[in-house]
Write a protein that holds these residues in place. Sequence first.
Motif, PDB file in Angstrom:
ATOM      1  N   ALA A   5       0.819 -30.897  -5.684  1.00 41.34           N
ATOM      2  CA  ALA A   5       1.877 -31.020  -4.803  1.00 41.34           C
ATOM      3  C   ALA A   5       2.125 -32.371  -3.907  1.00 41.34           C
ATOM      4  O   ALA A   5       3.489 -32.210  -3.739  1.00 41.34           O
ATOM      5  CB  ALA A   5       1.869 -30.391  -3.460  1.00 41.34           C
ATOM      6  N   ARG A  32       6.449 -32.324 -13.924  1.00 41.32           N
ATOM      7  CA  ARG A  32       7.817 -31.576 -14.407  1.00 41.32           C
ATOM      8  C   ARG A  32       8.580 -33.321 -13.767  1.00 41.32           C
ATOM      9  O   ARG A  32       8.577 -33.779 -13.055  1.00 41.32           O
ATOM     10  CB  ARG A  32       8.682 -30.679 -13.637  1.00 41.32           C
ATOM     11  CG  ARG A  32       9.617 -30.670 -13.895  1.00 41.32           C
ATOM     12  CD  ARG A  32      10.268 -29.462 -14.099  1.00 41.32           C
ATOM     13  NE  ARG A  32       9.870 -28.849 -12.175  1.00 41.32           N
ATOM     14  CZ  ARG A  32      10.830 -28.926 -11.424  1.00 41.32           C
ATOM     15  NH1 ARG A  32      12.721 -29.311 -12.022  1.00 41.32           N
ATOM     16  NH2 ARG A  32      11.221 -28.961  -9.923  1.00 41.32           N
ATOM     17  N   GLU A  69      14.974 -29.479  -4.295  1.00 40.07           N
ATOM     18  CA  GLU A  69      14.336 -29.857  -5.471  1.00 40.07           C
ATOM     19  C   GLU A  69      12.765 -29.864  -5.240  1.00 40.07           C
ATOM     20  O   GLU A  69      12.119 -29.524  -5.543  1.00 40.07           O
ATOM     21  CB  GLU A  69      14.645 -30.718  -6.534  1.00 40.07           C
ATOM     22  CG  GLU A  69      14.298 -30.408  -7.753  1.00 40.07           C
ATOM     23  CD  GLU A  69      14.441 -28.729  -8.579  1.00 40.07           C
ATOM     24  OE1 GLU A  69      14.170 -28.762  -9.357  1.00 40.07           O
ATOM     25  OE2 GLU A  69      15.503 -28.400  -8.242  1.00 40.07           O
ATOM     26  N   ALA A  72      11.526 -27.249  -3.471  1.00 38.92           N
ATOM     27  CA  ALA A  72      10.398 -26.640  -4.373  1.00 38.92           C
ATOM     28  C   ALA A  72       9.620 -26.338  -4.432  1.00 38.92           C
ATOM     29  O   ALA A  72       8.807 -25.662  -5.279  1.00 38.92           O
ATOM     30  CB  ALA A  72      11.606 -25.582  -5.039  1.00 38.92           C
ATOM     31  N   ALA A  73       9.270 -27.519  -5.517  1.00 39.01           N
ATOM     32  CA  ALA A  73       8.040 -27.974  -6.157  1.00 39.01           C
ATOM     33  C   ALA A  73       7.040 -28.040  -5.302  1.00 39.01           C
ATOM     34  O   ALA A  73       6.284 -27.265  -5.260  1.00 39.01           O
ATOM     35  CB  ALA A  73       8.650 -29.235  -7.134  1.00 39.01           C
ATOM     36  N   TYR A  74       6.932 -28.824  -3.905  1.00 36.34           N
ATOM     37  CA  TYR A  74       5.916 -28.301  -3.333  1.00 36.34           C
ATOM     38  C   TYR A  74       5.517 -26.977  -3.074  1.00 36.34           C
ATOM     39  O   TYR A  74       3.918 -26.727  -3.176  1.00 36.34           O
ATOM     40  CB  TYR A  74       5.993 -29.116  -1.819  1.00 36.34           C
ATOM     41  CG  TYR A  74       5.075 -28.593  -0.930  1.00 36.34           C
ATOM     42  CD1 TYR A  74       4.190 -29.524  -0.801  1.00 36.34           C
ATOM     43  CD2 TYR A  74       5.730 -27.134   0.198  1.00 36.34           C
ATOM     44  CE1 TYR A  74       2.466 -28.921  -0.052  1.00 36.34           C
ATOM     45  CE2 TYR A  74       4.539 -27.843   0.958  1.00 36.34           C
ATOM     46  CZ  TYR A  74       3.506 -28.492   0.704  1.00 36.34           C
ATOM     47  OH  TYR A  74       1.929 -28.172   1.886  1.00 36.34           O
ATOM     48  N   GLU A  75       6.508 -26.230  -2.620  1.00 34.72           N
ATOM     49  CA  GLU A  75       5.864 -24.322  -2.252  1.00 34.72           C
ATOM     50  C   GLU A  75       5.529 -23.499  -3.875  1.00 34.72           C
ATOM     51  O   GLU A  75       4.489 -23.049  -3.380  1.00 34.72           O
ATOM     52  CB  GLU A  75       7.368 -23.809  -2.015  1.00 34.72           C
ATOM     53  CG  GLU A  75       8.418 -24.103  -0.594  1.00 34.72           C
ATOM     54  CD  GLU A  75       9.144 -24.080   0.272  1.00 34.72           C
ATOM     55  OE1 GLU A  75      10.111 -23.677  -0.696  1.00 34.72           O
ATOM     56  OE2 GLU A  75       9.673 -23.776   0.565  1.00 34.72           O
ATOM     57  N   ARG A  76       6.184 -24.187  -5.209  1.00 36.22           N
ATOM     58  CA  ARG A  76       5.095 -23.942  -6.194  1.00 36.22           C
ATOM     59  C   ARG A  76       3.945 -24.462  -6.227  1.00 36.22           C
ATOM     60  O   ARG A  76       3.192 -23.953  -6.868  1.00 36.22           O
ATOM     61  CB  ARG A  76       6.881 -23.763  -7.023  1.00 36.22           C
ATOM     62  CG  ARG A  76       7.158 -23.484  -6.818  1.00 36.22           C
ATOM     63  CD  ARG A  76       8.369 -22.924  -7.993  1.00 36.22           C
ATOM     64  NE  ARG A  76       8.637 -24.560  -8.601  1.00 36.22           N
ATOM     65  CZ  ARG A  76       9.935 -24.628  -8.367  1.00 36.22           C
ATOM     66  NH1 ARG A  76      10.426 -24.313  -7.412  1.00 36.22           N
ATOM     67  NH2 ARG A  76      10.127 -26.077  -8.596  1.00 36.22           N
ATOM     68  N   GLY A  77       3.377 -25.360  -5.728  1.00 35.01           N
ATOM     69  CA  GLY A  77       2.378 -26.293  -6.251  1.00 35.01           C
ATOM     70  C   GLY A  77       2.346 -26.431  -7.522  1.00 35.01           C
ATOM     71  O   GLY A  77       1.752 -27.455  -7.463  1.00 35.01           O
ATOM     72  N   GLU A  78       4.204 -27.044  -6.980  1.00 36.89           N
ATOM     73  CA  GLU A  78       4.000 -27.604  -8.699  1.00 36.89           C
ATOM     74  C   GLU A  78       4.046 -29.910  -8.771  1.00 36.89           C
ATOM     75  O   GLU A  78       4.655 -30.163  -8.125  1.00 36.89           O
ATOM     76  CB  GLU A  78       5.856 -27.391  -9.023  1.00 36.89           C
ATOM     77  CG  GLU A  78       6.004 -28.078 -10.428  1.00 36.89           C
ATOM     78  CD  GLU A  78       7.882 -27.344 -10.657  1.00 36.89           C
ATOM     79  OE1 GLU A  78       7.362 -27.689 -12.341  1.00 36.89           O
ATOM     80  OE2 GLU A  78       8.426 -27.049  -9.771  1.00 36.89           O
TER      81      GLU A  78
END
Length: 190
Positions: A5, A32, A69, A72-78
């Motif tokens: 994250a 990504r 963006e 959202a990536a943090y919340e998805r663990g991306e």
Amino acid sequence: MDQTALPIVVMGVAGCGKSSVGHAVASRLGGRFIEGDAFHSASSVDKMRRGIGLVDADRWGWLDRLAAELKAAYERGERVVLACSALKRRYRDRLRLGNPSAGFVFLDLPPNEAAKRVSSRNGHFMPDSLVASQFADLESPVAEGRTLRVDATRPLEAIVDQALSWYASGYASASLGGGCPSAVRDSAVL
């Protein structure tokens, strides 16, 4: 916090290699890549195409979209790598609203080299006439926490290796401690 994250923002003036470095770092991390230029409004792109530099008012919505963006990536663990000029401290702080643990790889490039690179690229909306305005806006991030300054005249693979080494050691371990990015002084100049 899971290291996946922890985002990396590859930043600097036009022509410094943000997209090339960002793509390569994201690929090697298995993350990504986010092309910040794709988030500009149509009116901002039009202004730049016409050789008109952007002002803060043109950039706030763009920076907010990029911060969203990152959030959202943090919340998805991306794991993500963002290419964004992030020229001013307040722009970087705006991006940190999306993820306070964001680390910044500053691709430092001399003005003459930036102008040369921008004038030689095809199909990009940023004309070389705006390079000087980018340097006028640039507020060096080297005194900020979670920042790596890299000589952008070095070969791409050397820059990528340097960024990944920093991410895996200094940036990642400092970020795991949490807290406000400005309170952490782990900047590196290599």
